[in-house]
Scaffold this motif. Sequence first.
Motif, mmCIF file in Angstrom:
data_model
loop_
_atom_site.group_PDB
_atom_site.id
_atom_site.type_symbol
_atom_site.label_atom_id
_atom_site.label_comp_id
_atom_site.label_asym_id
_atom_site.label_seq_id
_atom_site.Cartn_x
_atom_site.Cartn_y
_atom_site.Cartn_z
ATOM 1 N N TYR A 1 55.501 23.250 -40.187
ATOM 2 C CA TYR A 1 54.743 24.479 -39.915
ATOM 3 C C TYR A 1 55.667 25.590 -39.428
ATOM 4 C CZ TYR A 1 51.689 27.791 -37.568
ATOM 5 O OH TYR A 1 51.078 28.944 -37.164
ATOM 6 N N MET A 2 56.590 25.271 -38.530
ATOM 7 C CA MET A 2 57.486 26.287 -37.982
ATOM 8 C C MET A 2 58.414 26.860 -39.046
ATOM 9 S SD MET A 2 58.295 24.346 -34.387
ATOM 10 C CE MET A 2 59.605 25.432 -33.862
ATOM 11 N N ALA A 3 58.707 26.075 -40.062
ATOM 12 C CA ALA A 3 59.605 26.549 -41.110
ATOM 13 C C ALA A 3 58.863 27.252 -42.239
ATOM 14 C CB ALA A 3 60.403 25.376 -41.676
ATOM 15 N N ASN A 4 57.665 26.737 -42.594
ATOM 16 C CA ASN A 4 56.996 27.215 -43.811
ATOM 17 C C ASN A 4 55.642 27.873 -43.574
ATOM 18 O OD1 ASN A 4 59.122 25.996 -45.367
ATOM 19 N ND2 ASN A 4 58.113 24.009 -45.045
ATOM 20 N N LYS A 5 55.193 27.943 -42.309
ATOM 21 C CA LYS A 5 53.908 28.550 -41.961
ATOM 22 C C LYS A 5 52.735 27.768 -42.535
ATOM 23 C CE LYS A 5 56.250 33.001 -42.391
ATOM 24 N NZ LYS A 5 56.256 34.319 -43.057
ATOM 25 N N SER A 6 52.951 26.527 -42.901
ATOM 26 C CA SER A 6 51.897 25.708 -43.490
ATOM 27 C C SER A 6 52.031 24.277 -42.993
ATOM 28 C CB SER A 6 51.972 25.746 -45.019
ATOM 29 O OG SER A 6 53.201 25.188 -45.471
ATOM 30 N N PHE A 7 50.965 23.500 -43.194
ATOM 31 C CA PHE A 7 50.971 22.108 -42.762
ATOM 32 C C PHE A 7 50.012 21.328 -43.640
ATOM 33 C CE2 PHE A 7 48.063 24.669 -40.309
ATOM 34 C CZ PHE A 7 46.869 23.980 -40.366
ATOM 35 N N PHE B 1 46.541 21.030 -35.351
ATOM 36 C CA PHE B 1 46.595 21.424 -36.762
ATOM 37 C C PHE B 1 45.255 21.234 -37.477
ATOM 38 C CE2 PHE B 1 51.102 20.713 -35.724
ATOM 39 C CZ PHE B 1 51.584 21.956 -36.087
ATOM 40 N N VAL B 2 44.895 20.018 -37.815
ATOM 41 C CA VAL B 2 43.631 19.822 -38.534
ATOM 42 C C VAL B 2 43.116 18.418 -38.268
ATOM 43 C CG1 VAL B 2 44.736 19.003 -40.657
ATOM 44 C CG2 VAL B 2 42.475 20.055 -40.777
ATOM 45 N N GLY C 1 42.804 23.231 -36.425
ATOM 46 C CA GLY C 1 43.077 23.181 -34.992
ATOM 47 C C GLY C 1 43.454 24.524 -34.406
ATOM 48 N N LEU C 2 44.161 24.470 -33.269
ATOM 49 C CA LEU C 2 44.442 25.668 -32.487
ATOM 50 C C LEU C 2 45.225 26.717 -33.268
ATOM 51 C CD1 LEU C 2 45.445 23.981 -29.104
ATOM 52 C CD2 LEU C 2 43.259 25.039 -29.679
ATOM 53 N N VAL C 3 46.123 26.290 -34.151
ATOM 54 C CA VAL C 3 46.955 27.267 -34.857
ATOM 55 C C VAL C 3 46.128 28.170 -35.761
ATOM 56 C CG1 VAL C 3 49.033 25.853 -34.761
ATOM 57 C CG2 VAL C 3 47.473 25.633 -36.720
ATOM 58 N N GLY C 4 44.906 27.745 -36.076
ATOM 59 C CA GLY C 4 44.058 28.564 -36.937
ATOM 60 C C GLY C 4 43.227 29.573 -36.197
ATOM 61 N N TYR C 5 43.173 29.489 -34.854
ATOM 62 C CA TYR C 5 42.288 30.352 -34.084
ATOM 63 C C TYR C 5 43.008 31.262 -33.093
ATOM 64 C CZ TYR C 5 38.560 27.379 -35.881
ATOM 65 O OH TYR C 5 37.698 26.711 -36.707
ATOM 66 N N TRP C 6 44.270 30.977 -32.816
ATOM 67 C CA TRP C 6 44.990 31.732 -31.793
ATOM 68 C C TRP C 6 46.217 32.406 -32.388
ATOM 69 C CZ3 TRP C 6 42.543 32.128 -27.204
ATOM 70 C CH2 TRP C 6 41.562 31.178 -26.926
ATOM 71 N N ASP C 7 46.564 33.556 -31.837
ATOM 72 C CA ASP C 7 47.787 34.250 -32.271
ATOM 73 C C ASP C 7 49.029 33.583 -31.705
ATOM 74 O OD1 ASP C 7 46.210 36.031 -33.581
ATOM 75 O OD2 ASP C 7 46.481 37.688 -32.184
ATOM 76 N N CYS C 8 48.887 32.972 -30.533
ATOM 77 C CA CYS C 8 50.036 32.361 -29.868
ATOM 78 C C CYS C 8 49.589 31.070 -29.194
ATOM 79 C CB CYS C 8 50.632 33.331 -28.837
ATOM 80 S SG CYS C 8 51.939 32.629 -27.823
ATOM 81 N N VAL C 9 50.255 29.988 -29.499
ATOM 82 C CA VAL C 9 50.008 28.705 -28.841
ATOM 83 C C VAL C 9 51.257 28.353 -28.046
ATOM 84 C CG1 VAL C 9 49.501 26.264 -29.136
ATOM 85 C CG2 VAL C 9 48.466 27.944 -30.674
ATOM 86 N N ALA C 10 51.116 28.289 -26.728
ATOM 87 C CA ALA C 10 52.258 28.031 -25.848
ATOM 88 C C ALA C 10 52.124 26.648 -25.227
ATOM 89 C CB ALA C 10 52.343 29.092 -24.756
#
Length: 728
Positions: free
Chosen positions: A321-327, A281-282, A290-299
């Motif tokens: 994040y999964m519920a609100n698209k934010s953190f 995240f940050v 973090g990764l969620v800001g640079y990738w379309d999909c994090v698996a």
Amino acid sequence: MTNSELSAHEPGPVEAPRASQCPTASTPSELDRKIAAAFPGVVVRKDLVKAVKGNAIVPTYVLEYLLGQYAATDDEATIRTGIEQVRSILRDHYVHRGENRLVQSRIREKGRHRIIDKVSVSLNERQDIYEAEFSNLGISRVEIGADTVRDHPKLLTGGVWCICDIVYAHSGDPKEVPWRLHSLKPIQLSRLDLQSYTDTREQFTTEEWIDLLIQSIGFNPEMLGARTKLLHLVRLVPFVERNYNLIELGPKGTGKSHIYSEFSPHGMLISGGEVTVPKLFVNNANGRIGLVGYWDCVAFDEFAGRKKRADRALVDIMKNYMANKSFSRGVETLGAEASMVFVGNTAHSVPYMLKNSDLFDELPEQYHDPAFLDRIHSYVPGWEFEQIRGEMFSTGYGFVVDYLAEVLKSQRDLDYSDHYQEYLNLSEDISTRDRDGIHKTFSGLMKLIHPSGQAGADEIEALLRVAIEGRKRVKDQLVRIDGTMTPVRFGYSTVHGWQEVGTLEEEEYPELYHRHGVVDHDDTVENVRSREAVGTRGAAEPEGDRVTREPQKTASDLREGPMFFAEGRRGFSYDRFFGPYLRGATRIKIVDPYIRQPHQARNLIELIETIAKVTDRAAEVAVHLTTKADATPEHARKQAENLETIRDNAAVAGIAFEYAFKDSIHDRSIATDTGWLIVLGRGLDVFQPFDTSWFDLRLRQQVYRQVKEFTITYVRSSDAPKAGTDSD
């Protein structure tokens, strides 16, 4: 880029490779010809990648792009020449990171050299120029023309693999970079015409288009059913939908993580145990996202595992994040668009999980949390995929993965979530969160299969059912986990009336699926209770000859002692003479030194079939074979292959089959944890040879085969069930 451009700095003519150097020629299908004609330059024959990769640590999408330029044809001679051309390009021009200094020296000595490298560009605001950085070559601040950047804007957003001519010109000024970029040709997609892609889709039927997508991800559509194809495509939805949350749990070896590691340059696959809050995240120390800001999909790979521990802070931030698209980490609230995918292996069969826990049973404790699981938009049933075998890979034409990845990235801006409403209406019982999950899955599948957003009523209904089922699988398990949740009636209405949607495991195991009282609205309690009386994997009565079939035996009916079978007799079957003694067992040990030849392996899988019929399908049944290894190395290799195949196929019935080799064994037997020992005079090989044609009834029914002369002896240990009790 033309062949002449690429070969301008290459030595001599290319020699055609020998036949052994190239994949076996195959006749292209009508669909393959249609694909190659409709999408020239962005499709490739999928079996060619391994033929050219060698030791080059170069992304698959780069290889496929090169093959799309030089081997996108159905002419075998041209394919062979194209493969060798791509090999030559990689051999002479690909920059290995560990050889960057050698290549730099080569450029200096020659003055100019052609390389393959990943190039990224940034704007130098002080000098008002664009500067390029070469990832593997290890040089930067190389001036690049503004026209080139405008023509290839992806250079500014993560970089592009290119073929470049690099010139070395030292001026003596220590402030100047001696490297000059003479020419640059992307070998990755640098510009996309989405409208052309959408328009060309209309040349294909829906079935043809789905097959094209399946071939594009590397699988042979002829080996997959219609349902399995759609489930494969659900795996792609995280790339085409923003903030999509997907989970897939199932047996190992079914390709769960492959698509997230090899398919797209916009996806990141990480181990479930290697992620931290700053990495994902940050980082509060430097404010870097973090990764969620640079990738379309994090698996998250290897996500399952009860004993795994997770950081509670990570779980809490992930839920938000999964519920609100934010953190937020206490400094500021940030948003991101990365989809989240969780893949992991299951240790138990579906009926076992349904009987003893739930389908999220394998997750670590911190993630086995209703608040976290409720954020999942769809649950892909990994147990429905077969283990990957060689014949399942495609030899047909599919999109170059980089091209398709860019298409899917571009489609993330579209929203087709309401395109079913012209024909169908979701149940009013479905909550907002359930509805969001269904909408996102449906929208993603529409973009994949019907990129124009237009489809017929039947086609839309098929996709909506898949979307509903994926969310229903999540919600039904949440009802098991959290007693405060209310069962939901999943379905939709059409002009023809109400349509209920169930999961496949609900239909296969109704007596286990509804054990907590979740009953179909259109079913009766009496029907559910009657189904709950079914306890074994197959029919209540073992298969056998019409004349010799006997009622199901209890423990008190089973006899001890020997039984003799004369040569030529018919009517013998494993079901009839082994089945009653194996009933209720969960651990079965087979000792037979002669499981070597194909017909002996067939005998073994037929015994496992009997075990599957007479044991509890909700129990974990383990079968262990001890046998001798064949003395001939080639035969021993084939023997091991057969046993591995039997292990894979036994898993379909929820049976864990293992084997070991031991040269000293001689006696043959079957032993169970219920106390029965079956001594086998001839082992399992009791049948006379017969025609193994599919049209021979003897292949399907053992009772019609003639037997050799043999003896079976049944021995009951003191720990076996006593007379008067049932062996189940």
